[in-house]
Structures are given as C-alpha cells and as structure tokens.
Design a protein around this motif. Structure first.
Motif, short mmCIF file in Angstrom:
data_model
loop_
_atom_site.label_atom_id
_atom_site.label_comp_id
_atom_site.label_asym_id
_atom_site.label_seq_id
_atom_site.Cartn_x
_atom_site.Cartn_y
_atom_site.Cartn_z
N PHE A 108 10.14 -3.95 -34.57
CA PHE A 108 10.21 -4.82 -33.40
C PHE A 108 11.17 -5.99 -33.65
N ILE A 109 11.12 -6.57 -34.84
CA ILE A 109 12.02 -7.68 -35.17
C ILE A 109 13.47 -7.24 -35.02
N HIS A 157 10.82 -7.21 -25.06
CA HIS A 157 10.50 -6.01 -25.83
C HIS A 157 9.03 -5.92 -26.24
N LEU A 158 8.25 -6.92 -25.87
CA LEU A 158 6.85 -6.94 -26.28
C LEU A 158 6.07 -5.70 -25.81
N PRO A 159 6.30 -5.18 -24.61
CA PRO A 159 5.55 -3.99 -24.20
C PRO A 159 5.68 -2.82 -25.17
N SER A 160 6.84 -2.66 -25.78
CA SER A 160 7.01 -1.56 -26.73
C SER A 160 6.16 -1.76 -27.98
N LEU A 161 6.04 -3.02 -28.43
CA LEU A 161 5.20 -3.30 -29.59
C LEU A 161 3.73 -3.08 -29.27
N PRO A 166 -1.69 -0.94 -30.04
CA PRO A 166 -2.61 -1.41 -28.99
C PRO A 166 -3.72 -2.31 -29.52
N GLN A 167 -3.93 -2.32 -30.84
CA GLN A 167 -4.95 -3.19 -31.42
C GLN A 167 -4.52 -4.66 -31.44
#
Length: 376
Positions: A108-109, A157-161, A166-167
């Motif tokens: 993600f980074i 991009h947060l939705p992809s992470l 999902p936790q």
C-alpha cells in the motif's frame, strides 16, 4: 527445558533488540525470578507466588515499525547504523496477525507513493507505521507522517488496503513535523469511521484510541488485571483509586457492585478510552480524570489504591504522600523492580505481603512485578 527460539535477524546481526534470543525460555524466567528476588530481598517475609509465564514467541500485540527505503521499495523495521531501513516484517515475537498484515501495508505504501522519511537528509513523509492487534484479530493502523502531503493519495487508495485487510478497523494519520527522535506527534487524523479498537479481555471490553497506552503482551496484561482483582476483592474496599490508570484496565477489572473506582492518568487519549469503556459497560461508579498522579491529594482517603507507574517509579513525593495517607492496601504493579524496591523502602509503613512476577517481555531482561502491600 524448553527449546530456545531461533531468529534469523538476530543470528545475522541485523537486530539485537531481543537480548536473550537463543536462551531457553525456562532459563530466562529463572534468571528473572532470581533478579527480582535479589532486589526485593529486604522483605523476606513476603510470600512469592508462582511466576506467570508467557509464550516466548508471537506475544507482542503491537508493532512499532520505522519506515525506510524508497517509495518503490519501502522497508518496515528499524534503521541501521547509517540510518538506512532494515526490514523486520517477519519478526517472530510479534503476533501472527501483525506479521500477516505487513506485506499488504508495504504494498500500500508503494501504491500510494508515500515517500519514506530519510533521516540523514531530513526529507520524505512517512516516518513510522504503528500497528496494534486486539485479541479478536481486529487491527489499528497509524501512519506517522511529516505532513499532510500524502493524505489525498492515502485516502484514494485506502479501499484497496481495506479489501485486502478487512480486519483493519481503525486507520489514522499522525502528524510529526519535527525532526526528533520520538514515535508520534500530537495531531491525529481519522481515516476510517471507526476511531477506537475494541479489546475484549475476559469479560471486560476496553476501547483503545490512537495514542492510548496498552500493554504489549495481551496474555500477561490479563494476568495482571486478574491478580489485582483477586487481591482487591479480598479486602472488599468501597473506594479504590487507580493511579497511572492508562486506558483503565485495572479500574475496570476491579469494578464491583457497591464499589467506587476512580482512575487518574496524564494522557488525555487514554482517559477518553477509559471513559468510553466504563460507559459502554454501564459502570457509573467507575470514573476517570486527566491528571498528574504525583500531585495526589488524600482529601478523601480510599480503602485501597492501585499504582502502575512508568519505569521511573512513584518517586519521592508520591511515596511520601502514600506513606502519610493511612490507606490500608496498595497493589503496586511495576515494570522496573529496581525503582519498585526503592519505592517500597521509601514507604516503611507498608509491608509487602505477596509478590508475583509476570513475564511481559520474553527474550529480554525486562519483566513486570506485582506486590500486595498492607499497612503495618
């Protein structure tokens, strides 16, 4: 004898934080008991209870990772002597849930193009990644940033992470603009609707907000809370004070019908967490206040007091206040047996009755000690 833990990072000289790595766990625990007994030998009449052992691996519920490398190839771990990033994402003392989250966070980074902070050059944005796991596997993730420069890309991009992890229940950006050797700054920006990580602990539900302190070893934290509850229940106090209460673990555990409990803590986020937990549990007689425990006033003397100070201990001023207070019972939880011994010696009106060691930090020399002190 237990088998010693093996760590490639330690064996390769990459990380030496775990100073006892490679030592059988039974040997570690025995040495800690001998160390604690030596420091508290001035009170030979105190009864030592069996030490509470920990798992010697996968016990850490928190990972405090320094970010290094580049936006294309970030590292999470520590910095070497030249202040360059060293990857420690497979560290064996952090929980399996934390380890499993590392690779998606690294990806993600890179995806969000968050430039790691270059300490020697004083350039870049991302300084630390702070990750906490609750007993039920939920995660809190905090990005410690130099500025808000990357926030737009992080949100994009947060939705992809979240889809990959999902936790993740709480994600924030913490701002630390200064170039100094601290872990986090004062400003926290919520990036998810959830702002607290719930910590279910044997019937007690704690709420952990960003910036709140919680013990790094959940198993041992629960042992400490349960021991304090047992000793407090023995004396059946009507009013209990919990000094250095943090997120309220001790206070919430010792709560009982007909008993008032009041916690004091200097950290406002921790007190906010504690109040939320008490409210959620319907505990109207459990209250918390932001304040300096060393400035304690005994205008209303409690029947029992719990203290859980930082490594520096209670100090001369608070010891003198407690010594003069006449409070019948003190439960002292300490992360430094050296200052624990000094504080007990400074309160000669109290006698240690029972002592128990809790191994909060396997693979190191550190441990927690809890002492039941009663008025002579």
């Amino acid at each position: 004898m237990t088998t010693a833990m093996q760590c490639d990072y330690f064996d390769g000289g990459v990380c030496r934080s775990c100073t006892l790595m490679g030592t059988p766990y039974d040997t570690q625990l025995m040495a800690k008991m001998e160390h604690a007994r030596g420091l508290l030998a001035a009170w030979p009449d105190a009864r030592w209870l069996p030490a509470m052992a920990s798992s010697d691996r996968g016990f850490r519920n928190r990972a405090k990772m320094v970010v290094g490398g580049t936006a294309d190839n970030p590292t999470l771990g520590i910095l070497d002597q030249s202040q360059r990033g060293v990857d420690l994402t497979l560290c064996g003392i952090i929980s399996a849930g934390l380890r499993a989250a590392m690779a998606p966070i690294v990806s993600f980074i890179a995806l969000a193009r968050i430039v790691p902070y270059d300490v020697p050059a004083r350039r870049g944005e991302l300084k630390h990644v702070l990750l906490t796991e609750s007993p039920d596997g939920a995660l809190m993730l905090r990005f410690v940033l130099r500025s808000t420069e990357a926030l737009g890309r992080i949100r994009k991009h947060l939705p992809s992470l979240l889809a990959e992890l999902p936790q993740l229940k709480v994600i924030t950006a913490n701002l630390l603009p200064e170039h100094k050797a601290v872990l986090e700054g004062d400003e926290e920006i919520a990036l998810t609707s959830g702002e607290t990580l719930t910590m279910p602990l044997d019937g007690v539900l704690l709420h952990l907000r960003p910036g709140s302190f919680f013990q790094t070893n959940t198993q041992i934290a629960m042992g400490l809370y349960a021991q304090a509850r047992e000793w407090i229940d023995e004396v059946a106090p009507r009013l209990v004070w919990d000094l250095y209460c943090g997120v309220g673990g001790f206070a919430l555990y010792v709560a009982a019908p007909g008993r008032r409990v009041h916690g004091v803590e200097v950290s406002a986020p921790a007190v906010e967490s504690a109040r939320l937990s008490a409210s959620g549990a319907g505990l109207k007689d459990v209250t918390f206040a932001v304040g300096d425990a060393t400035a304690l006033s005994t205008a209303e003397t409690p029947d029992a007091i719990i203290v859980n100070p930082p490594r520096r201990g209670l100090g001369e001023k608070l010891c003198a206040t407690l010594e003069a207070s006449g409070i019948p019972t003190i439960v002292y939880s300490s992360c430094n047996a050296v200052t624990l011994a000094q504080d007990i010696a400074a309160m000669p009106g109290y006698a240690p009755q029972r002592i128990r060691l809790f191994d909060m930090f396997p693979q190191t020399d550190h441990y927690e000690t809890m002492v039941l002190l009663t008025r002579r």
